[in-house]
Design a protein around this motif. Structure first.
Motif, PDB file in Angstrom:
ATOM      1  N   PRO A 198     -27.448   4.514   6.426  1.00 19.31           N
ATOM      2  CA  PRO A 198     -28.420   4.132   5.738  1.00 19.31           C
ATOM      3  C   PRO A 198     -29.175   5.318   5.048  1.00 19.31           C
ATOM      4  CG  PRO A 198     -28.369   2.821   7.694  1.00 19.31           C
ATOM      5  CD  PRO A 198     -27.334   3.917   7.575  1.00 19.31           C
ATOM      6  N   GLY A 199     -29.857   5.111   3.840  1.00 22.52           N
ATOM      7  CA  GLY A 199     -30.324   6.304   3.210  1.00 22.52           C
ATOM      8  C   GLY A 199     -29.624   7.480   2.764  1.00 22.52           C
ATOM      9  N   LYS A 200     -28.344   7.569   3.064  1.00 26.39           N
ATOM     10  CA  LYS A 200     -27.480   8.622   2.707  1.00 26.39           C
ATOM     11  C   LYS A 200     -26.301   8.310   1.785  1.00 26.39           C
ATOM     12  CE  LYS A 200     -27.877  11.272   7.273  1.00 26.39           C
ATOM     13  NZ  LYS A 200     -27.170  11.732   8.181  1.00 26.39           N
ATOM     14  N   ALA A 201     -25.781   9.225   1.319  1.00 24.90           N
ATOM     15  CA  ALA A 201     -24.822   9.064  -0.079  1.00 24.90           C
ATOM     16  C   ALA A 201     -23.302   8.838   1.079  1.00 24.90           C
ATOM     17  CB  ALA A 201     -24.593  10.101  -0.745  1.00 24.90           C
ATOM     18  N   ARG A 202     -22.607   8.091   0.254  1.00 26.16           N
ATOM     19  CA  ARG A 202     -21.342   7.787   0.732  1.00 26.16           C
ATOM     20  C   ARG A 202     -20.650   8.980   0.942  1.00 26.16           C
ATOM     21  NH1 ARG A 202     -18.109   3.966  -3.107  1.00 26.16           N
ATOM     22  NH2 ARG A 202     -17.580   5.909  -3.884  1.00 26.16           N
ATOM     23  N   GLU A 203     -19.748   9.030   1.781  1.00 30.65           N
ATOM     24  CA  GLU A 203     -18.909  10.097   2.277  1.00 30.65           C
ATOM     25  C   GLU A 203     -17.644   9.725   2.305  1.00 30.65           C
ATOM     26  OE1 GLU A 203     -19.759  12.822   5.451  1.00 30.65           O
ATOM     27  OE2 GLU A 203     -20.566  11.066   6.641  1.00 30.65           O
ATOM     28  N   GLY A 204     -16.398  10.802   2.073  1.00 33.59           N
ATOM     29  CA  GLY A 204     -14.911  10.557   2.275  1.00 33.59           C
ATOM     30  C   GLY A 204     -15.092  11.176   3.792  1.00 33.59           C
ATOM     31  N   VAL A 205     -14.108  10.260   4.419  1.00 33.56           N
ATOM     32  CA  VAL A 205     -13.965  10.531   5.864  1.00 33.56           C
ATOM     33  C   VAL A 205     -12.552  11.195   5.995  1.00 33.56           C
ATOM     34  CG1 VAL A 205     -13.631   9.383   8.289  1.00 33.56           C
ATOM     35  CG2 VAL A 205     -15.571   8.637   6.801  1.00 33.56           C
ATOM     36  N   ALA A 206     -11.508  10.374   5.615  1.00 42.08           N
ATOM     37  CA  ALA A 206      -9.942  10.477   5.821  1.00 42.08           C
ATOM     38  C   ALA A 206      -9.299  10.193   4.842  1.00 42.08           C
ATOM     39  CB  ALA A 206      -9.485  10.462   7.099  1.00 42.08           C
ATOM     40  N   THR A 207      -8.147  10.587   4.280  1.00 47.40           N
ATOM     41  CA  THR A 207      -7.307   9.826   3.212  1.00 47.40           C
ATOM     42  C   THR A 207      -5.827  10.283   3.550  1.00 47.40           C
ATOM     43  OG1 THR A 207      -7.363  11.900   1.873  1.00 47.40           O
ATOM     44  CG2 THR A 207      -8.959  10.300   1.335  1.00 47.40           C
ATOM     45  N   VAL A 208      -4.997   9.592   2.999  1.00 48.68           N
ATOM     46  CA  VAL A 208      -3.557   9.635   3.415  1.00 48.68           C
ATOM     47  C   VAL A 208      -2.830   9.266   2.159  1.00 48.68           C
ATOM     48  CG1 VAL A 208      -3.548   7.168   4.501  1.00 48.68           C
ATOM     49  CG2 VAL A 208      -1.563   9.114   5.003  1.00 48.68           C
ATOM     50  N   ASP A 209      -1.977   9.895   1.805  1.00 46.28           N
ATOM     51  CA  ASP A 209      -1.181   9.803   0.497  1.00 46.28           C
ATOM     52  C   ASP A 209       0.164   8.946   0.690  1.00 46.28           C
ATOM     53  OD1 ASP A 209       0.142  12.977  -0.401  1.00 46.28           O
ATOM     54  OD2 ASP A 209       0.839  11.609   1.194  1.00 46.28           O
ATOM     55  N   SER A 210       0.782   8.734  -0.186  1.00 44.94           N
ATOM     56  CA  SER A 210       1.985   7.933  -0.212  1.00 44.94           C
ATOM     57  C   SER A 210       3.412   8.689   0.748  1.00 44.94           C
ATOM     58  CB  SER A 210       2.639   7.516  -1.341  1.00 44.94           C
ATOM     59  OG  SER A 210       3.173   8.747  -2.252  1.00 44.94           O
ATOM     60  N   TYR A 211       2.895  10.016   0.712  1.00 43.61           N
ATOM     61  CA  TYR A 211       4.028  10.940   1.760  1.00 43.61           C
ATOM     62  C   TYR A 211       3.449  11.088   3.046  1.00 43.61           C
ATOM     63  CZ  TYR A 211       5.819  11.656  -2.775  1.00 43.61           C
ATOM     64  OH  TYR A 211       6.095  11.583  -4.142  1.00 43.61           O
ATOM     65  N   SER A 212       2.445  10.266   3.362  1.00 42.41           N
ATOM     66  CA  SER A 212       1.626  10.517   4.862  1.00 42.41           C
ATOM     67  C   SER A 212       0.939  11.762   4.906  1.00 42.41           C
ATOM     68  CB  SER A 212       2.842  10.014   5.852  1.00 42.41           C
ATOM     69  OG  SER A 212       3.251   8.597   5.656  1.00 42.41           O
ATOM     70  N   SER A 213       0.754  12.524   3.891  1.00 42.64           N
ATOM     71  CA  SER A 213       0.047  13.801   4.094  1.00 42.64           C
ATOM     72  C   SER A 213      -1.467  13.141   4.324  1.00 42.64           C
ATOM     73  CB  SER A 213       0.038  14.506   2.831  1.00 42.64           C
ATOM     74  OG  SER A 213       1.365  15.009   2.832  1.00 42.64           O
ATOM     75  N   LEU A 257       0.711  -1.209  -0.093  1.00 49.01           N
ATOM     76  CA  LEU A 257       0.084   0.149   0.124  1.00 49.01           C
ATOM     77  C   LEU A 257       0.867   1.292  -0.077  1.00 49.01           C
ATOM     78  CD1 LEU A 257      -2.716  -0.804   2.691  1.00 49.01           C
ATOM     79  CD2 LEU A 257      -2.875  -0.887   0.019  1.00 49.01           C
ATOM     80  N   LYS A 258       2.275   1.131   0.029  1.00 43.86           N
ATOM     81  CA  LYS A 258       2.925   2.143   0.562  1.00 43.86           C
ATOM     82  C   LYS A 258       2.743   3.276  -0.598  1.00 43.86           C
ATOM     83  CE  LYS A 258       7.396   0.698  -0.959  1.00 43.86           C
ATOM     84  NZ  LYS A 258       8.696   0.372  -0.125  1.00 43.86           N
ATOM     85  N   ASN A 259       2.681   3.151  -1.831  1.00 39.20           N
ATOM     86  CA  ASN A 259       2.752   3.965  -2.888  1.00 39.20           C
ATOM     87  C   ASN A 259       1.094   4.495  -3.490  1.00 39.20           C
ATOM     88  OD1 ASN A 259       5.353   4.084  -3.185  1.00 39.20           O
ATOM     89  ND2 ASN A 259       5.456   2.346  -4.273  1.00 39.20           N
ATOM     90  N   TYR A 260       0.176   4.054  -2.499  1.00 41.64           N
ATOM     91  CA  TYR A 260      -1.257   4.172  -2.883  1.00 41.64           C
ATOM     92  C   TYR A 260      -1.573   5.556  -2.054  1.00 41.64           C
ATOM     93  CZ  TYR A 260      -1.800   0.168  -5.670  1.00 41.64           C
ATOM     94  OH  TYR A 260      -1.750  -1.085  -6.671  1.00 41.64           O
ATOM     95  N   CYS A 261      -2.732   6.206  -2.683  1.00 41.16           N
ATOM     96  CA  CYS A 261      -3.473   7.045  -1.828  1.00 41.16           C
ATOM     97  C   CYS A 261      -4.634   6.157  -1.241  1.00 41.16           C
ATOM     98  CB  CYS A 261      -4.307   8.065  -3.053  1.00 41.16           C
ATOM     99  SG  CYS A 261      -5.615   9.035  -2.311  1.00 41.16           S
ATOM    100  N   PRO A 313      -4.440   5.197  -6.984  1.00 42.12           N
ATOM    101  CA  PRO A 313      -3.307   5.469  -7.335  1.00 42.12           C
ATOM    102  C   PRO A 313      -2.689   6.937  -6.686  1.00 42.12           C
ATOM    103  CG  PRO A 313      -4.275   4.857  -9.217  1.00 42.12           C
ATOM    104  CD  PRO A 313      -5.345   4.863  -8.229  1.00 42.12           C
ATOM    105  N   GLN A 314      -1.707   7.264  -6.442  1.00 43.42           N
ATOM    106  CA  GLN A 314      -1.385   8.343  -5.622  1.00 43.42           C
ATOM    107  C   GLN A 314      -1.839   9.555  -6.135  1.00 43.42           C
ATOM    108  OE1 GLN A 314      -0.013   9.279  -2.942  1.00 43.42           O
ATOM    109  NE2 GLN A 314       0.727  11.467  -3.580  1.00 43.42           N
ATOM    110  N   TRP A 315      -2.006   9.918  -7.472  1.00 40.23           N
ATOM    111  CA  TRP A 315      -2.462  11.090  -8.234  1.00 40.23           C
ATOM    112  C   TRP A 315      -4.021  11.432  -7.453  1.00 40.23           C
ATOM    113  CZ3 TRP A 315      -6.813  11.145 -10.848  1.00 40.23           C
ATOM    114  CH2 TRP A 315      -7.399   9.785 -11.227  1.00 40.23           C
ATOM    115  N   VAL A 316      -4.792  10.356  -7.131  1.00 41.26           N
ATOM    116  CA  VAL A 316      -5.926  10.847  -6.607  1.00 41.26           C
ATOM    117  C   VAL A 316      -5.787  11.704  -5.543  1.00 41.26           C
ATOM    118  CG1 VAL A 316      -8.163   9.702  -5.780  1.00 41.26           C
ATOM    119  CG2 VAL A 316      -6.987   8.626  -7.471  1.00 41.26           C
ATOM    120  N   CYS A 317      -4.909  11.559  -4.548  1.00 42.34           N
ATOM    121  CA  CYS A 317      -4.734  12.328  -3.356  1.00 42.34           C
ATOM    122  C   CYS A 317      -4.324  13.569  -3.548  1.00 42.34           C
ATOM    123  CB  CYS A 317      -3.577  11.540  -2.370  1.00 42.34           C
ATOM    124  SG  CYS A 317      -4.467  10.365  -1.121  1.00 42.34           S
ATOM    125  N   LEU A 318      -3.931  13.989  -4.840  1.00 38.63           N
ATOM    126  CA  LEU A 318      -3.380  15.259  -5.294  1.00 38.63           C
ATOM    127  C   LEU A 318      -4.670  16.055  -5.620  1.00 38.63           C
ATOM    128  CD1 LEU A 318      -0.141  14.216  -7.383  1.00 38.63           C
ATOM    129  CD2 LEU A 318      -0.281  14.831  -4.888  1.00 38.63           C
TER     130      LEU A 318
END
Length: 125
Positions: A41-56, A29-33, A99-104
């Protein structure tokens, strides 16, 4: 191909804590976003948190200061530490990899290619 398996979901009272884990296999996983998402229930999916390959990291406003995303490259595992849980945090939680670029870009709304099956978190008042 990346396979992801979440664990750690449970039922807790408001104010409690949980730590979710996402074990990966197939590729490192180390090079992935990487991200955690949730869907109530009844709600759209939402992003909670992300971390990139540089740990940002990037967090949704609703969880800032309460949740912490982290990863262990040696263990090929992603984590989500959740503190001060609220009833509105109740949802199925999914981990995802891209892929990492998604986190950019706007990673919380990113197009993640690999998904786990989810783990349920229920917070009672």
């Amino acid at each position: 191909q990346v396979q992801l398996v979440e664990s750690g979901g449970d039922s807790v009272q408001a104010g409690g804590s949980l730590r979710l884990s996402c074990a990966a296999s197939g590729k490192s996983l180390k090079n992935y976003c990487l991200g955690w998402f949730r869907q109530a229930p009844g709600k759209a999916r939402e992003g909670v948190a992300t971390v990139d390959s540089y740990s940002s990291t990037n967090y949704a406003d609703s969880v800032k200061g309460r949740f912490t995303i982290s990863k262990d490259n040696a263990e090929n595992t992603l984590y989500l530490q959740m503190n001060s849980l609220k009833p509105e945090d109740t949802a199925m939680y999914y981990c995802a990899a891209a892929p990492q670029w998604v986190c950019l870009l706007d990673s919380l709304k990113g197009d993640f290619a690999y998904w786990g099956r989810g783990t349920q978190v229920t917070v009672s008042s």
